[in-house]
Design an enzyme around this catalytic site. Structure first.
Site, PDB file in Angstrom:
ATOM      1  N   LEU A   1       8.631  71.084  78.384  1.00  0.00           N
ATOM      2  CA  LEU A   1       9.309  70.655  79.516  1.00  0.00           C
ATOM      3  C   LEU A   1      10.436  71.819  80.259  1.00  0.00           C
ATOM      4  O   LEU A   1      10.886  72.644  79.308  1.00  0.00           O
ATOM      5  CB  LEU A   1      10.026  69.309  79.569  1.00  0.00           C
TER       6      LEU A   1
ATOM      7  N   ARG B 138       1.789  70.866  87.679  1.00  0.00           N
ATOM      8  CA  ARG B 138       2.562  70.136  88.703  1.00  0.00           C
ATOM      9  C   ARG B 138       4.003  70.609  88.754  1.00  0.00           C
ATOM     10  O   ARG B 138       4.456  70.925  89.868  1.00  0.00           O
ATOM     11  CB  ARG B 138       2.844  68.722  88.155  1.00  0.00           C
ATOM     12  N   ALA B 139       4.662  70.910  87.687  1.00  0.00           N
ATOM     13  CA  ALA B 139       6.055  71.690  87.852  1.00  0.00           C
ATOM     14  C   ALA B 139       5.798  73.058  88.343  1.00  0.00           C
ATOM     15  O   ALA B 139       6.674  73.404  89.125  1.00  0.00           O
ATOM     16  CB  ALA B 139       6.534  71.863  86.281  1.00  0.00           C
TER      17      ALA B 139
ATOM     18  N   TYR C  22      10.759  83.602  90.361  1.00  0.00           N
ATOM     19  CA  TYR C  22      10.910  82.656  89.277  1.00  0.00           C
ATOM     20  C   TYR C  22      12.510  82.797  88.847  1.00  0.00           C
ATOM     21  O   TYR C  22      13.019  83.170  88.041  1.00  0.00           O
ATOM     22  CB  TYR C  22      10.395  83.144  88.057  1.00  0.00           C
TER      23      TYR C  22
ATOM     24  N   LYS D 171      14.579  80.652  79.775  1.00  0.00           N
ATOM     25  CA  LYS D 171      13.178  81.164  78.961  1.00  0.00           C
ATOM     26  C   LYS D 171      13.775  82.363  77.908  1.00  0.00           C
ATOM     27  O   LYS D 171      13.072  82.117  76.575  1.00  0.00           O
ATOM     28  CB  LYS D 171      12.045  81.765  79.668  1.00  0.00           C
TER      29      LYS D 171
ATOM     30  N   LEU E  13      -0.021  78.843  84.979  1.00  0.00           N
ATOM     31  CA  LEU E  13      -1.201  77.818  85.319  1.00  0.00           C
ATOM     32  C   LEU E  13      -0.503  76.997  86.377  1.00  0.00           C
ATOM     33  O   LEU E  13       0.705  76.532  86.481  1.00  0.00           O
ATOM     34  CB  LEU E  13      -1.074  76.843  84.088  1.00  0.00           C
TER      35      LEU E  13
ATOM     36  N   TYR F 255       7.766  81.765  78.975  1.00  0.00           N
ATOM     37  CA  TYR F 255       7.030  82.494  80.286  1.00  0.00           C
ATOM     38  C   TYR F 255       7.515  83.593  79.920  1.00  0.00           C
ATOM     39  O   TYR F 255       8.776  83.993  79.661  1.00  0.00           O
ATOM     40  CB  TYR F 255       7.204  81.714  81.515  1.00  0.00           C
TER      41      TYR F 255
HETATM   42  P1  NAD Z   1       4.472  69.990  83.740  1.00  0.00           P
HETATM   43  O1  NAD Z   1       4.579  69.592  84.841  1.00  0.00           O
HETATM   44  O2  NAD Z   1       2.964  69.541  82.844  1.00  0.00           O
HETATM   45  O3  NAD Z   1       5.508  69.791  82.516  1.00  0.00           O
HETATM   46  C1  NAD Z   1       6.732  69.833  82.900  1.00  0.00           C
HETATM   47  C2  NAD Z   1       7.350  68.565  82.440  1.00  0.00           C
HETATM   48  O4  NAD Z   1       8.519  68.535  82.319  1.00  0.00           O
HETATM   49  C3  NAD Z   1       6.860  67.428  83.543  1.00  0.00           C
HETATM   50  O5  NAD Z   1       6.167  66.305  82.731  1.00  0.00           O
HETATM   51  C4  NAD Z   1       8.283  67.022  83.985  1.00  0.00           C
HETATM   52  O6  NAD Z   1       8.241  65.470  84.270  1.00  0.00           O
HETATM   53  C5  NAD Z   1       9.182  67.185  82.813  1.00  0.00           C
HETATM   54  N1  NAD Z   1      10.544  67.094  82.946  1.00  0.00           N
HETATM   55  C6  NAD Z   1      11.241  67.742  84.114  1.00  0.00           C
HETATM   56  N2  NAD Z   1      12.500  67.600  83.755  1.00  0.00           N
HETATM   57  C7  NAD Z   1      12.723  66.733  82.846  1.00  0.00           C
HETATM   58  C8  NAD Z   1      13.849  66.398  82.049  1.00  0.00           C
HETATM   59  N3  NAD Z   1      15.235  66.686  82.358  1.00  0.00           N
HETATM   60  N4  NAD Z   1      13.554  65.625  80.691  1.00  0.00           N
HETATM   61  C9  NAD Z   1      12.209  65.329  80.326  1.00  0.00           C
HETATM   62  N5  NAD Z   1      11.375  65.932  81.172  1.00  0.00           N
HETATM   63  C10 NAD Z   1      11.307  66.745  82.192  1.00  0.00           C
HETATM   64  O7  NAD Z   1       4.257  71.854  83.839  1.00  0.00           O
HETATM   65  P2  NAD Z   1       3.832  72.990  83.014  1.00  0.00           P
HETATM   66  O8  NAD Z   1       3.778  74.039  83.765  1.00  0.00           O
HETATM   67  O9  NAD Z   1       2.650  72.631  82.074  1.00  0.00           O
HETATM   68  O10 NAD Z   1       5.147  73.131  82.041  1.00  0.00           O
HETATM   69  C11 NAD Z   1       5.206  72.916  80.491  1.00  0.00           C
HETATM   70  C12 NAD Z   1       5.865  73.875  79.859  1.00  0.00           C
HETATM   71  O11 NAD Z   1       5.360  75.304  80.159  1.00  0.00           O
HETATM   72  C13 NAD Z   1       7.321  74.258  80.462  1.00  0.00           C
HETATM   73  O12 NAD Z   1       8.379  74.641  79.609  1.00  0.00           O
HETATM   74  C14 NAD Z   1       6.806  75.353  81.462  1.00  0.00           C
HETATM   75  O13 NAD Z   1       8.020  76.280  81.631  1.00  0.00           O
HETATM   76  C15 NAD Z   1       6.151  76.193  80.549  1.00  0.00           C
HETATM   77  N6  NAD Z   1       5.176  77.259  81.108  1.00  0.00           N
HETATM   78  C16 NAD Z   1       4.670  76.833  82.263  1.00  0.00           C
HETATM   79  C17 NAD Z   1       3.780  78.070  82.804  1.00  0.00           C
HETATM   80  C18 NAD Z   1       2.860  77.706  84.058  1.00  0.00           C
HETATM   81  O14 NAD Z   1       2.620  78.697  84.902  1.00  0.00           O
HETATM   82  N7  NAD Z   1       2.725  76.430  84.421  1.00  0.00           N
HETATM   83  C19 NAD Z   1       3.840  79.086  82.387  1.00  0.00           C
HETATM   84  C20 NAD Z   1       4.514  79.413  81.012  1.00  0.00           C
HETATM   85  C21 NAD Z   1       5.236  78.250  80.395  1.00  0.00           C
END
Ligand code: NAD
Length: 313
Positions: free
Chosen positions: A129, A231-232, A190, A198, A228, A180
């Protein structure tokens, strides 16, 4: 045959609210390897997540390779901004999405897991998250409040999870978080302190590995994942770099294209590849790995020069 066997183990994956992100992919891979999986879901996203599950909208994604179906053992409300319920201000506690959820703090999740499953009930904890209210602002325009908020929710929450769930884990437990590349290289777009969050998360991986290793025998690792369109990430906005004719694409669409075009391996990263790496890192096969940040990004992190030859050329 060497297999990832997590049968008899229980995982808690914090940050699952749909089937599009890394948390879901890791939860699915853990289940595929035989683990029971509980998830923590942000209260504002909890209702829609439960509705999607109830209406069968995620049935295809929940399908496991062996014909089984991923069933979450528990879906706990979790707002990782709060370590204990008293930290949440009255307007949050009274909010309609929060007020009937009980204790949605990190300590609240720990207490519920202990009440439901007893002491020593966990083996794996995944932190998937992140949130930064000012992610669309460049660092020079980021407020102190926005910056500290991003670091608090996206990095300190991991410290709190390890501190509060570590005692519930059986010896040899595994923690995993998601980072990331913006922690180590400049990724314009970003913003809002998310790159700092991060960097903190990765540094903390090493210190937490040392402390949790000596205290409980647990391991702590981090995956630095490629972009990826989760949604976030899709919420990051359309104000990213646009010099190379990239206008109209969101930040994450640009990053997915750019990484695919410049990485050693020339196809887009799939969430399931991060899921598989996560399952490995949380398994006994990785018993010698702790304090590591592992890139799962088709090799993109190794590049020092953009080649800018689009895939297919
Ligand atoms: P995701 O939307 O699947 O996950 C993010 C989650 O965080 C969501 O379910 C959201 O509801 C939750 N969230 C937000 N605020 C919160 C809070 N205060 N308390 C609890 N939950 C909370 O998106 P994702 O991109 O798969 O993200 C998952 C992880 O992967 C994150 O740490 C993100 O930074 C990391 N990441 C994502 C990418 C990318 O490009 N998507 C790349 C590298 C790392």
């Amino acid at each position: 045959m060497l297999t990832i066997d997590l049968s008899g183990k229980r995982a808690f994956v914090a940050g699952v609210a749909d089937d599009a992100g890394y948390g879901f992919a890791i939860a699915k891979a853990l289940a595929q390897a035989g683990a029971r999986v509980c998830v923590g879901t942000w209260p504002p996203a909890l209702g829609i997540f439960q509705t999607l599950l109830r209406r069968g909208k995620m049935d295809d994604s929940l399908q496991l390779g062996d014909g089984g179906k991923l069933e979450f053992e528990r879906i706990l409300p979790l707002d990782a901004e709060y370590d204990v319920l008293d930290d949440a201000p009255p307007d949050v506690r009274d909010n309609k999405r929060y007020k009937d959820q009980g204790d949605f703090s990190i300590q609240g999740c720990s207490d519920r897991l202990r009440a439901d499953f007893g002491e020593s009930c966990l083996d794996i904890v995944v932190h998937s998250l992140a949130n930064g209210a000012e992610v669309n602002r460049e660092m020079l325009a980021t407020t102190r409040r926005g910056y500290l908020g991003a670091v608090g929710v996206s990095a300190y929450s991991m410290v709190s999870l390890v501190a509060r769930l570590g005692p519930l884990m059986r010896r040899g437990g595994a923690f995993l978080s998601l980072s990331y590349l913006a922690s180590e290289r400049v990724i314009p777009g970003y913003g809002g302190g998310m790159s700092s969050a991060k960097a903190a998360l990765e540094s903390d991986t090493r210190v937490l590995a040392w402390e949790a290793g000596r205290k409980w025998g647990h391991r702590v690792n981090c995956i630095s994942a490629g972009p990826l369109a989760s949604r976030a990430a899709s919420a990051i906005g359309r104000e990213g770099p646009s010099e190379a004719g990239e206008k109209g694409k969101s930040f994450i669409e640009q990053m997915v294209d750019y990484t695919r075009d410049n990485a050693p391996l020339r196809e887009s990263l799939a969430a399931r590849e991060v899921g598989a790496a996560g399952a490995f890192l949380c398994s006994p096969l990785a018993s010698g790995i702790s304090g590591c940040v592992i890139h799962v990004d088709k090799g993109y992190h190794a590049m020092g020069k953009a080649v800018a030859t689009p895939v297919g050329s």
